[in-house]
Design a protein around this motif. Structure first.
Motif, short mmCIF file in Angstrom:
data_model
loop_
_atom_site.label_atom_id
_atom_site.label_comp_id
_atom_site.label_asym_id
_atom_site.label_seq_id
_atom_site.Cartn_x
_atom_site.Cartn_y
_atom_site.Cartn_z
N GLY A 64 46.31 -43.60 -40.40
CA GLY A 64 45.92 -45.07 -40.51
C GLY A 64 47.09 -45.83 -40.89
O GLY A 64 48.18 -45.37 -41.20
N ASP A 87 41.58 -43.35 -39.09
CA ASP A 87 40.80 -42.73 -37.85
C ASP A 87 40.46 -41.45 -38.39
O ASP A 87 41.33 -40.50 -38.64
CB ASP A 87 41.63 -42.77 -36.75
CG ASP A 87 40.84 -42.44 -35.38
OD1 ASP A 87 39.71 -42.67 -35.43
OD2 ASP A 87 41.56 -42.07 -34.46
N ASP A 103 33.44 -39.65 -33.82
CA ASP A 103 34.68 -40.02 -34.40
C ASP A 103 34.39 -41.26 -35.01
O ASP A 103 33.63 -42.07 -34.68
CB ASP A 103 35.84 -40.36 -33.39
CG ASP A 103 36.18 -39.14 -32.77
OD1 ASP A 103 35.84 -38.04 -33.27
OD2 ASP A 103 36.85 -39.27 -31.65
N SER A 105 35.99 -44.60 -37.84
CA SER A 105 37.13 -45.39 -38.45
C SER A 105 36.69 -46.30 -39.60
O SER A 105 36.19 -47.38 -39.58
CB SER A 105 37.81 -46.36 -37.18
OG SER A 105 38.15 -45.51 -36.22
N ARG A 148 35.80 -45.93 -32.80
CA ARG A 148 37.01 -46.78 -33.12
C ARG A 148 36.33 -48.06 -32.21
O ARG A 148 37.46 -48.72 -31.67
CB ARG A 148 38.18 -46.33 -32.23
CG ARG A 148 38.53 -44.87 -32.67
CD ARG A 148 39.91 -44.22 -31.91
NE ARG A 148 39.82 -42.85 -32.31
CZ ARG A 148 39.50 -42.14 -31.52
NH1 ARG A 148 38.70 -42.28 -30.49
NH2 ARG A 148 39.58 -40.68 -31.95
#
Length: 212
Positions: A64, A87, A103, A105, A148
């Motif tokens: 990051g 991330d 995923d 973030s 993301r």
């Protein structure tokens, strides 16, 4: 009787330097420090590792970046704001194929207090100003974005939570108002124990580094 000659015109214009205080303030000198007084700004990159139970759902570490601002308060104390975006990649190993984990973030904003004691009595004035350890802590808020995407923020209670950060590090100051900071920090959610992570970070600091 001689005719009167016309007066000789002097085209030379006398110039005088501006010496009054007002003019000197309005026209900065080339070598004048134009940074914000007692204030620095920073850009950092870091490696982050999830430590607690969610480590089974995410890979060991993610990367990051951070943006920050600090202002000198008094003595060796300063305060500021730290914005971080990292991330975390979902673990796609065979044992987790049934998991729907995506995923994610984390976006965090922290209000921080930092202490930077001087080591002049050990290193001398020159080295003591160049190498300085520090410790920091703060309270903030962390929001979690899946895949993301700014438009995929989690809903309801999983959207975000109050979090805390704390850590230690050291700073190396260079000429021309630039410094590098190396730190080890941890952060955790306060409202729940679902997330707990640590990071190794390097920051480029610029501004009035000699006075903070």
């Amino acid at each position: 009787m001689l005719a009167e000659m016309p007066p000789v015109q002097n085209n030379h214009i006398e110039t005088y330097p501006m010496t009054d205080g007002i003019s000197a303030q309005l026209v900065p000198q080339k070598n004048e420090n134009m940074t914000f007084p007692r204030t620095v700004f920073s850009f950092g990159i870091f490696n982050e590792k999830v430590l607690n139970s969610t480590a089974n759902s995410y890979r060991a570490s993610g990367y990051g970046f951070s943006l920050g601002m600090q202002h000198h308060i008094r003595g060796f104390w300063s305060g500021g704001i730290d914005l971080r975006w990292s991330d975390w990649l979902g673990n796609n190993s065979a044992q987790n194929q049934s998991s729907t984990n995506q995923d994610t973030s984390p976006l965090s904003i922290f209000s921080k207090i930092e202490g930077t004691p001087r080591l002049d009595y050990l290193l001398g004035n020159d080295l003591g100003n160049m190498f300085r350890p520090y410790f920091a802590g703060g309270i903030g808020y962390t929001i979690f974005f899946d895949d993301r995407s700014w438009f995929a923020a989690r809903a309801k209670s999983a959207f975000g939570e109050i979090s805390a950060t704390y850590g230690v590090g050291f700073r190396v100051t260079f000429p021309k108002s630039i410094a590098l900071k190396f730190s080890f920090e941890r952060w955790r959610g306060i409202q729940s124990s679902e997330y707990h992570a640590q990071m190794y970070r390097m920051e480029l600091v610029f501004g009035d580094v000699d006075n903070i």
